[in-house]
Design a protein around this motif. Structure first.
Motif, PDB file in Angstrom:
ATOM      1  N   THR A 101      12.264  -5.824 -10.485  1.00 45.86           N
ATOM      2  CA  THR A 101      12.692  -4.673  -9.729  1.00 45.86           C
ATOM      3  C   THR A 101      13.562  -5.019  -8.694  1.00 45.86           C
ATOM      4  OG1 THR A 101      10.639  -3.604 -10.212  1.00 45.86           O
ATOM      5  CG2 THR A 101      11.826  -2.997  -7.943  1.00 45.86           C
ATOM      6  N   LYS A 102      14.697  -4.532  -8.484  1.00 45.55           N
ATOM      7  CA  LYS A 102      15.644  -4.820  -7.614  1.00 45.55           C
ATOM      8  C   LYS A 102      15.484  -4.404  -6.012  1.00 45.55           C
ATOM      9  CE  LYS A 102      20.587  -5.425  -6.654  1.00 45.55           C
ATOM     10  NZ  LYS A 102      22.130  -4.763  -7.011  1.00 45.55           N
ATOM     11  N   VAL A 103      15.130  -3.022  -6.260  1.00 46.88           N
ATOM     12  CA  VAL A 103      14.819  -1.804  -4.878  1.00 46.88           C
ATOM     13  C   VAL A 103      13.626  -1.150  -5.337  1.00 46.88           C
ATOM     14  CG1 VAL A 103      15.736  -0.109  -3.526  1.00 46.88           C
ATOM     15  CG2 VAL A 103      17.313  -1.787  -4.287  1.00 46.88           C
ATOM     16  N   PHE A 104      12.522  -1.509  -4.369  1.00 42.47           N
ATOM     17  CA  PHE A 104      11.382  -0.273  -4.502  1.00 42.47           C
ATOM     18  C   PHE A 104      11.606   0.717  -3.507  1.00 42.47           C
ATOM     19  CE2 PHE A 104       9.415  -4.545  -5.587  1.00 42.47           C
ATOM     20  CZ  PHE A 104       8.799  -4.099  -6.511  1.00 42.47           C
ATOM     21  N   GLY A 105      10.887   1.930  -4.052  1.00 46.22           N
ATOM     22  CA  GLY A 105      11.174   3.172  -3.444  1.00 46.22           C
ATOM     23  C   GLY A 105      10.300   3.312  -2.104  1.00 46.22           C
ATOM     24  N   PHE A 106       9.069   2.942  -2.055  1.00 43.85           N
ATOM     25  CA  PHE A 106       8.302   3.192  -0.600  1.00 43.85           C
ATOM     26  C   PHE A 106       7.388   2.042  -0.500  1.00 43.85           C
ATOM     27  CE2 PHE A 106       4.559   5.535   0.776  1.00 43.85           C
ATOM     28  CZ  PHE A 106       5.378   6.064   2.328  1.00 43.85           C
ATOM     29  N   ASN A 107       6.934   2.037   0.710  1.00 46.22           N
ATOM     30  CA  ASN A 107       6.108   0.967   0.966  1.00 46.22           C
ATOM     31  C   ASN A 107       4.759   1.108   1.218  1.00 46.22           C
ATOM     32  OD1 ASN A 107       6.758   2.437   3.565  1.00 46.22           O
ATOM     33  ND2 ASN A 107       5.785   0.968   4.809  1.00 46.22           N
ATOM     34  N   ALA A 108       3.892   1.624   0.086  1.00 46.37           N
ATOM     35  CA  ALA A 108       2.656   1.909   0.118  1.00 46.37           C
ATOM     36  C   ALA A 108       2.034   0.640   0.017  1.00 46.37           C
ATOM     37  CB  ALA A 108       2.310   2.433  -1.509  1.00 46.37           C
ATOM     38  N   GLN A 109       1.036   0.450   1.032  1.00 47.48           N
ATOM     39  CA  GLN A 109       0.600  -1.051   1.242  1.00 47.48           C
ATOM     40  C   GLN A 109      -0.871  -0.831   1.973  1.00 47.48           C
ATOM     41  OE1 GLN A 109       4.222  -1.979   3.645  1.00 47.48           O
ATOM     42  NE2 GLN A 109       2.554  -3.645   4.261  1.00 47.48           N
ATOM     43  N   ALA A 110      -1.612  -1.666   2.332  1.00 45.48           N
ATOM     44  CA  ALA A 110      -2.862  -1.814   2.890  1.00 45.48           C
ATOM     45  C   ALA A 110      -2.422  -1.889   4.455  1.00 45.48           C
ATOM     46  CB  ALA A 110      -3.606  -2.857   2.815  1.00 45.48           C
ATOM     47  N   ASP A 111      -1.712  -0.934   4.858  1.00 48.65           N
ATOM     48  CA  ASP A 111      -1.287  -0.977   6.465  1.00 48.65           C
ATOM     49  C   ASP A 111      -1.953   0.285   6.998  1.00 48.65           C
ATOM     50  OD1 ASP A 111       0.173  -0.589   8.767  1.00 48.65           O
ATOM     51  OD2 ASP A 111       1.845  -1.199   8.140  1.00 48.65           O
ATOM     52  N   LEU A 112      -2.778  -0.053   7.816  1.00 46.83           N
ATOM     53  CA  LEU A 112      -3.549   1.037   8.474  1.00 46.83           C
ATOM     54  C   LEU A 112      -2.684   1.954   9.359  1.00 46.83           C
ATOM     55  CD1 LEU A 112      -7.309   0.837   9.887  1.00 46.83           C
ATOM     56  CD2 LEU A 112      -5.541   2.113  11.139  1.00 46.83           C
ATOM     57  N   GLN A 113      -1.846   1.344  10.246  1.00 44.09           N
ATOM     58  CA  GLN A 113      -1.214   2.146  11.269  1.00 44.09           C
ATOM     59  C   GLN A 113      -0.177   3.121  10.407  1.00 44.09           C
ATOM     60  OE1 GLN A 113       0.162   0.155  14.727  1.00 44.09           O
ATOM     61  NE2 GLN A 113       0.776   2.019  15.556  1.00 44.09           N
ATOM     62  N   ALA A 114       0.741   2.373   9.618  1.00 37.98           N
ATOM     63  CA  ALA A 114       1.944   3.210   9.156  1.00 37.98           C
ATOM     64  C   ALA A 114       1.626   3.867   7.972  1.00 37.98           C
ATOM     65  CB  ALA A 114       2.958   2.089   8.800  1.00 37.98           C
ATOM     66  N   ILE A 115       0.534   3.438   7.367  1.00 44.05           N
ATOM     67  CA  ILE A 115       0.327   4.248   6.027  1.00 44.05           C
ATOM     68  C   ILE A 115      -0.807   4.844   5.612  1.00 44.05           C
ATOM     69  CG2 ILE A 115       0.235   3.661   3.500  1.00 44.05           C
ATOM     70  CD1 ILE A 115       3.012   3.314   4.681  1.00 44.05           C
ATOM     71  N   TYR A 116      -2.058   4.076   5.680  1.00 40.87           N
ATOM     72  CA  TYR A 116      -3.093   4.910   5.121  1.00 40.87           C
ATOM     73  C   TYR A 116      -4.032   5.681   6.113  1.00 40.87           C
ATOM     74  CZ  TYR A 116      -6.765   1.080   5.898  1.00 40.87           C
ATOM     75  OH  TYR A 116      -7.407  -0.037   6.608  1.00 40.87           O
ATOM     76  N   LEU A 117      -3.782   5.385   7.342  1.00 38.83           N
ATOM     77  CA  LEU A 117      -4.552   6.323   8.286  1.00 38.83           C
ATOM     78  C   LEU A 117      -3.959   7.673   8.088  1.00 38.83           C
ATOM     79  CD1 LEU A 117      -6.673   6.491  10.367  1.00 38.83           C
ATOM     80  CD2 LEU A 117      -5.389   5.138  12.006  1.00 38.83           C
ATOM     81  N   ASN A 118      -2.546   7.667   8.211  1.00 36.94           N
ATOM     82  CA  ASN A 118      -1.865   8.883   8.251  1.00 36.94           C
ATOM     83  C   ASN A 118      -2.294   9.555   6.954  1.00 36.94           C
ATOM     84  OD1 ASN A 118       0.079   8.097  10.608  1.00 36.94           O
ATOM     85  ND2 ASN A 118       0.211   6.303   9.315  1.00 36.94           N
ATOM     86  N   PHE A 119      -2.094   9.002   6.016  1.00 42.01           N
ATOM     87  CA  PHE A 119      -2.538   9.717   4.474  1.00 42.01           C
ATOM     88  C   PHE A 119      -3.649  10.146   4.604  1.00 42.01           C
ATOM     89  CE2 PHE A 119       1.555   7.813   2.998  1.00 42.01           C
ATOM     90  CZ  PHE A 119       1.668   8.420   2.014  1.00 42.01           C
ATOM     91  N   LEU A 120      -4.862   9.454   5.199  1.00 40.49           N
ATOM     92  CA  LEU A 120      -6.036  10.085   5.317  1.00 40.49           C
ATOM     93  C   LEU A 120      -6.058  11.550   6.094  1.00 40.49           C
ATOM     94  CD1 LEU A 120      -8.289   6.900   6.357  1.00 40.49           C
ATOM     95  CD2 LEU A 120      -8.412   8.102   4.104  1.00 40.49           C
ATOM     96  N   GLY A 121      -5.540  11.285   7.462  1.00 36.05           N
ATOM     97  CA  GLY A 121      -5.349  12.507   8.105  1.00 36.05           C
ATOM     98  C   GLY A 121      -4.701  13.673   7.300  1.00 36.05           C
ATOM     99  N   GLU A 122      -3.745  13.223   6.637  1.00 39.59           N
ATOM    100  CA  GLU A 122      -2.916  14.287   5.942  1.00 39.59           C
ATOM    101  C   GLU A 122      -3.675  15.151   4.820  1.00 39.59           C
ATOM    102  OE1 GLU A 122       1.271  12.785   6.849  1.00 39.59           O
ATOM    103  OE2 GLU A 122       0.945  12.461   4.940  1.00 39.59           O
ATOM    104  N   ASN A 123      -4.895  14.325   4.384  1.00 43.07           N
ATOM    105  CA  ASN A 123      -5.423  14.799   3.483  1.00 43.07           C
ATOM    106  C   ASN A 123      -6.812  15.633   3.976  1.00 43.07           C
ATOM    107  OD1 ASN A 123      -5.738  15.520   0.617  1.00 43.07           O
ATOM    108  ND2 ASN A 123      -7.053  13.960   0.142  1.00 43.07           N
ATOM    109  N   GLY A 124      -6.939  15.895   5.163  1.00 40.93           N
ATOM    110  CA  GLY A 124      -8.263  16.116   5.702  1.00 40.93           C
ATOM    111  C   GLY A 124      -9.294  15.305   5.969  1.00 40.93           C
TER     112      GLY A 124
END
Length: 438
Positions: free
Chosen positions: A204-227
């Protein structure tokens, strides 16, 4: 700059400015008719702005001298605990949401509600809420950050992606536009995209999105967006709900099933690697906060811009974290300490932070200066304001949250790595975290 708990736990620099320790020079706290008040923080960019602010404060209050101490982020809270225990803490100092509660409950902080009352400039309400406990405010809001989407302009244009309307859906359902966009933006060395049968994920030369174990930028927001929520009313971790597990499953699938995000083997050991990849042009979409603006603006090798954060089933939900200045309740100079806290809460006191592009200031009236700083550089940061004023989810809080998150995070790394099934791994992470809530 790390304003956070999180990443916090979110970023910091280690260069210290010349500053007096409370136990060093001027140990009597005064020189002649002047009282020396110490102010401690963990970031040198902010410290330079505060020096400008304190010069103005001292011009108006010649009887008070403010000396700045800068400690590196990786040593800051360990040293804070030692200094609080020994009675040598600075008169005023920065803290974050994951540390203030224990300080407040142990009687080490001034009660801002009692000391300043309501006669102050308007503050960012989400930060006020973050530092309110048991009906009282315990810190003066200084900086805040929310979440938005950095993107490579050329790559997005070539792939015909509408970055202003990206949405994720559990299981990559029919309403999902993030996964198809990330697939089009993920490209191998031969130019094949991730939605092509010829795509070579090993190159892979370029990845699309930064899915990762980042609480502040990623998964805390995803939690809230799914209720879902990170914590309950008793400070316990509650993210292993059905909605929470679905949010984690989506992120883990982006990495391991669809391979449109960098491998967790890399992001687990270096949380900043996705920022570095975005700067080098190896990541198309990078969801993060304003704490990375300066680094990206100064180093990116391509044209980039900001868009609203990725939305979820319940719309956009951003974590809003903030840094507060707290008063040492054991200070030998309470009147002067309150005097400084009043200045730190004013738009005038925070203006240097904003006009120098350090961060969004906690004083609402000073925020326009931060927006103007970046507008002059061709960057519209209004998306962060929109996120902060929209649906939000609290940053981590509580007296035991550092230990709780540390234990949970260790387990979640295996989940993102794909080493354990998501439902069992998320449940184990929640249980490990709550075992620390004693």
């Amino acid at each position: 700059m790390k304003h956070s708990v999180i990443a916090a736990l979110v970023l910091a620099v280690t260069l210290a400015l010349t500053a007096c320790s409370p136990a060093a020079d001027n140990t009597d706290g005064a020189t002649g008719d002047q009282t020396v008040i110490t102010f401690r923080l963990w970031d040198d960019n902010a410290a330079a702005a505060y020096r400008e602010s304190f010069d103005k404060f001292q011009a108006e209050n010649p009887n008070v001298v403010v000396e700045i101490e800068v400690l590196p982020w990786d040593k800051y809270f360990d040293q804070l605990a030692l200094d609080v225990a020994s009675g040598e803490m600075a008169d005023v100092y920065w803290t974050n949401s994951s540390n203030f509660a224990k300080l407040a409950e142990s009687g080490n902080l001034m009660n801002i509600t009692q000391e300043l009352g309501t006669d102050h400039d308007e503050w960012q309400q989400s930060v006020v809420d973050l530092y309110t406990r048991d009906g009282s405010l315990w810190g003066v809001p200084q900086l805040w950050d929310s979440i938005a989407l950095y993107y490579q302009k050329d790559l997005v244009k070539q792939a015909n992606i509408d970055v202003n309307n990206l949405t994720w859906a559990p299981g990559a359902g029919k309403d999902d536009t993030l996964l198809p966009a990330a697939q089009k933006l993920t490209v191998d060395a031969a130019g094949n995209t991730a939605d092509s049968p010829d795509f070579d994920a090993a190159n892979t030369k370029v990845f699309g999105f930064n899915a990762q174990a980042d609480l502040q930028a990623i998964y805390l927001n995803f939690l809230g967006e799914n209720g879902a929520a990170l914590q309950g009313t008793d400070d316990a971790l509650v993210f292993a709900s059905d909605a929470g597990i679905a949010a984690f499953q989506y992120l883990v699938d982006l990495i391991n099933k669809y391979q449109v995000a960098p491998p967790a083997a890399e992001t687990n050991t270096n949380g900043d690697i996705t920022k570095e990849m975005f700067i080098r042009g190896e990541l198309a979409l990078y969801q993060s906060g304003p704490y990375n603006l300066k680094d990206i603006a100064e180093n990116a090798t391509h044209e980039w811009a900001l868009a609203p954060m990725v939305a979820g089933p319940e719309g956009r939900t951003s974590v809003v974290h903030g840094v507060a200045a707290v008063g040492n309740s054991k200070t030998a100079y309470p009147a002067q300490t309150v005097q400084l806290l009043q200045w730190l809460g004013s738009a005038a006191g925070q203006l240097p932070l904003a006009k120098n592009g350090v961060s969004f200031p906690g004083a609402v009236a000073a925020q326009e200066a931060f927006v103007n700083y970046w507008a002059e550089k061709g960057i519209d940061v209004a998306v962060f304001i929109d996120a902060a004023n929209g649906n939000t989810i609290p940053a981590p809080y509580g007296t035991q949250i550092n230990g709780m998150l540390g234990a949970a995070h260790t387990k979640l790394l295996d989940v993102f790595l794909g080493a354990v099934p998501v439902p069992a791994g998320v449940q184990a992470a929640q249980e490990a975290g709550n075992a620390q809530n004693k």
